[in-house]
Write a protein that holds these residues in place. Structure first.
Motif, PDB file in Angstrom:
ATOM      1  N   VAL A  20     153.178   8.080 145.412  1.00 45.32           N
ATOM      2  CA  VAL A  20     152.168   8.179 146.459  1.00 45.32           C
ATOM      3  C   VAL A  20     152.282   6.958 147.367  1.00 45.32           C
ATOM      4  N   PRO A  21     152.448   7.150 148.684  1.00 43.85           N
ATOM      5  CA  PRO A  21     152.531   6.003 149.589  1.00 43.85           C
ATOM      6  C   PRO A  21     151.220   5.227 149.624  1.00 43.85           C
ATOM      7  N   GLY A  22     151.345   3.930 149.451  1.00 41.66           N
ATOM      8  CA  GLY A  22     150.171   3.070 149.477  1.00 41.66           C
ATOM      9  C   GLY A  22     150.488   1.759 150.170  1.00 41.66           C
ATOM     10  N   GLY A  23     149.437   1.047 150.509  1.00 40.23           N
ATOM     11  CA  GLY A  23     149.618  -0.235 151.167  1.00 40.23           C
ATOM     12  C   GLY A  23     148.533  -1.205 150.769  1.00 40.23           C
ATOM     13  N   SER A  24     148.796  -2.462 151.005  1.00 37.85           N
ATOM     14  CA  SER A  24     147.820  -3.508 150.737  1.00 37.85           C
ATOM     15  C   SER A  24     147.948  -4.562 151.823  1.00 37.85           C
ATOM     16  N   ALA A  25     146.984  -5.470 151.848  1.00 40.37           N
ATOM     17  CA  ALA A  25     146.986  -6.526 152.852  1.00 40.37           C
ATOM     18  C   ALA A  25     146.866  -7.880 152.183  1.00 40.37           C
ATOM     19  N   LEU A  26     147.693  -8.792 152.630  1.00 39.97           N
ATOM     20  CA  LEU A  26     147.552 -10.181 152.236  1.00 39.97           C
ATOM     21  C   LEU A  26     146.911 -10.880 153.431  1.00 39.97           C
ATOM     22  N   PRO A  48     143.575  -6.297 148.310  1.00 35.62           N
ATOM     23  CA  PRO A  48     142.922  -5.039 148.653  1.00 35.62           C
ATOM     24  C   PRO A  48     143.921  -4.063 149.261  1.00 35.62           C
ATOM     25  N   GLY A  49     143.701  -2.779 148.995  1.00 34.14           N
ATOM     26  CA  GLY A  49     144.572  -1.745 149.538  1.00 34.14           C
ATOM     27  C   GLY A  49     144.358  -0.434 148.826  1.00 34.14           C
ATOM     28  N   GLY A  50     145.176   0.535 149.161  1.00 30.68           N
ATOM     29  CA  GLY A  50     145.043   1.849 148.543  1.00 30.68           C
ATOM     30  C   GLY A  50     146.077   2.814 149.078  1.00 30.68           C
ATOM     31  N   THR A  51     145.815   4.096 148.892  1.00 30.41           N
ATOM     32  CA  THR A  51     146.782   5.122 149.259  1.00 30.41           C
ATOM     33  C   THR A  51     146.359   5.856 150.525  1.00 30.41           C
ATOM     34  N   MET A  52     147.367   6.384 151.188  1.00 33.36           N
ATOM     35  CA  MET A  52     147.185   7.060 152.472  1.00 33.36           C
ATOM     36  C   MET A  52     146.423   8.364 152.327  1.00 33.36           C
ATOM     37  N   ASP A  53     145.673   8.669 153.373  1.00 31.76           N
ATOM     38  CA  ASP A  53     145.088   9.993 153.550  1.00 31.76           C
ATOM     39  C   ASP A  53     145.929  10.730 154.587  1.00 31.76           C
ATOM     40  N   ILE A  54     145.980  12.029 154.485  1.00 35.09           N
ATOM     41  CA  ILE A  54     146.667  12.832 155.494  1.00 35.09           C
ATOM     42  C   ILE A  54     146.006  12.576 156.840  1.00 35.09           C
ATOM     43  N   GLY A  55     146.818  12.411 157.860  1.00 36.55           N
ATOM     44  CA  GLY A  55     146.307  12.189 159.203  1.00 36.55           C
ATOM     45  C   GLY A  55     146.187  10.739 159.615  1.00 36.55           C
ATOM     46  N   GLU A  56     146.576   9.803 158.753  1.00 41.31           N
ATOM     47  CA  GLU A  56     146.520   8.396 159.130  1.00 41.31           C
ATOM     48  C   GLU A  56     147.869   7.732 158.901  1.00 41.31           C
ATOM     49  N   THR A  57     148.111   6.649 159.620  1.00 40.45           N
ATOM     50  CA  THR A  57     149.298   5.843 159.381  1.00 40.45           C
ATOM     51  C   THR A  57     149.022   4.916 158.200  1.00 40.45           C
ATOM     52  N   LEU A  58     150.067   4.312 157.676  1.00 44.11           N
ATOM     53  CA  LEU A  58     149.859   3.379 156.567  1.00 44.11           C
ATOM     54  C   LEU A  58     149.077   2.150 157.031  1.00 44.11           C
ATOM     55  N   GLN A  59     149.308   1.707 158.253  1.00 41.31           N
ATOM     56  CA  GLN A  59     148.518   0.582 158.756  1.00 41.31           C
ATOM     57  C   GLN A  59     147.042   0.952 158.853  1.00 41.31           C
ATOM     58  N   GLN A  60     146.729   2.138 159.348  1.00 40.64           N
ATOM     59  CA  GLN A  60     145.334   2.590 159.405  1.00 40.64           C
ATOM     60  C   GLN A  60     144.743   2.665 158.002  1.00 40.64           C
ATOM     61  N   CYS A  61     145.547   3.139 157.055  1.00 39.44           N
ATOM     62  CA  CYS A  61     145.114   3.211 155.657  1.00 39.44           C
ATOM     63  C   CYS A  61     144.717   1.832 155.140  1.00 39.44           C
ATOM     64  N   VAL A  62     145.553   0.845 155.382  1.00 34.21           N
ATOM     65  CA  VAL A  62     145.301  -0.499 154.861  1.00 34.21           C
ATOM     66  C   VAL A  62     144.054  -1.099 155.510  1.00 34.21           C
ATOM     67  N   VAL A  63     143.903  -0.929 156.808  1.00 36.00           N
ATOM     68  CA  VAL A  63     142.703  -1.437 157.487  1.00 36.00           C
ATOM     69  C   VAL A  63     141.459  -0.770 156.893  1.00 36.00           C
ATOM     70  N   ARG A  64     141.514   0.549 156.705  1.00 37.32           N
ATOM     71  CA  ARG A  64     140.382   1.292 156.127  1.00 37.32           C
ATOM     72  C   ARG A  64     140.083   0.825 154.710  1.00 37.32           C
ATOM     73  N   GLU A  65     141.117   0.719 153.879  1.00 33.99           N
ATOM     74  CA  GLU A  65     140.927   0.326 152.483  1.00 33.99           C
ATOM     75  C   GLU A  65     140.379  -1.090 152.355  1.00 33.99           C
ATOM     76  N   VAL A  66     140.865  -2.003 153.185  1.00 38.26           N
ATOM     77  CA  VAL A  66     140.347  -3.371 153.129  1.00 38.26           C
ATOM     78  C   VAL A  66     138.864  -3.368 153.479  1.00 38.26           C
ATOM     79  N   LYS A  67     138.476  -2.598 154.493  1.00 35.35           N
ATOM     80  CA  LYS A  67     137.059  -2.504 154.875  1.00 35.35           C
ATOM     81  C   LYS A  67     136.235  -1.933 153.721  1.00 35.35           C
ATOM     82  N   GLU A  68     136.720  -0.833 153.119  1.00 37.72           N
ATOM     83  CA  GLU A  68     135.986  -0.199 152.017  1.00 37.72           C
ATOM     84  C   GLU A  68     135.865  -1.116 150.811  1.00 37.72           C
ATOM     85  N   GLU A  69     136.933  -1.857 150.502  1.00 32.16           N
ATOM     86  CA  GLU A  69     136.969  -2.641 149.265  1.00 32.16           C
ATOM     87  C   GLU A  69     136.401  -4.050 149.405  1.00 32.16           C
ATOM     88  N   THR A  70     136.395  -4.601 150.620  1.00 34.43           N
ATOM     89  CA  THR A  70     135.969  -5.998 150.776  1.00 34.43           C
ATOM     90  C   THR A  70     134.850  -6.191 151.790  1.00 34.43           C
TER      91      THR A  70
END
Length: 157
Positions: A20-26, A48-70
């Protein structure tokens, strides 16, 4: 801890059945501390990070996941590396056994307020001098090490 178990270079690890494609941010602050969360499923400190949702880029995924998690809004500033080591598998309680597939981006905070999510027990900027005293998975330690090397090019692995 329940829900997840990481295996790394473990000959007894179960065979992966998922990728599953995923990303994180340092994300570093002005004092060189790294934004990390203590995961509620493993007890380890992680980026912080997580896995992609359909319809988003991996960068959008990481920005979203960082917001949700932190609770922080971030801006992506670069790529630390590509981490796809088949020797790292993650077994979940539902039977999924996922091979690592993570792109770790560099970023900086542009807003928001640090808060804990249901995926963590603590969120804060961690001083690198603490890294040897807190539980961090080896694959996250590798990313932290790559960051401290100030590489000219991303890790590709």
């Amino acid at each position: 801890m329940t829900g997840r178990r990481d295996y790394y270079r473990d000959p007894a690890a179960p065979r992966a059945n998922s990728l599953v494609p995923g990303g994180s941010a340092l994300v570093a602050d002005e004092r060189g501390r790294i934004l990390m969360q203590r995961r509620s499923d493993s007890g380890n400190w992680s980026l912080p990070g997580g896995t992609m949702d359909i319809g988003e880029t991996l960068q959008q995924c990481v920005v979203r996941e960082v917001k949700e998690e932190t609770g922080l809004d971030i801006e992506i500033t670069g790529l630390l590396g590509v981490y796809t080591d088949p020797a790292h598998v993650i077994a979940y309680a539902d039977g999924e056994i996922r091979q690592e597939f993570n792109l770790t981006y560099l970023g900086h905070a542009i807003g928001g307020t640090i808060k804990v999510s249901d995926e963590s027990t603590e969120v804060r900027y961690v001083d690198p001098i603490e890294f040897d005293r807190i539980p961090i998975h080896d694959t996250v330690r590798l990313r932290l090490h790559h960051y401290t090397q100030h590489r000219d090019t991303p890790h590709l692995g």
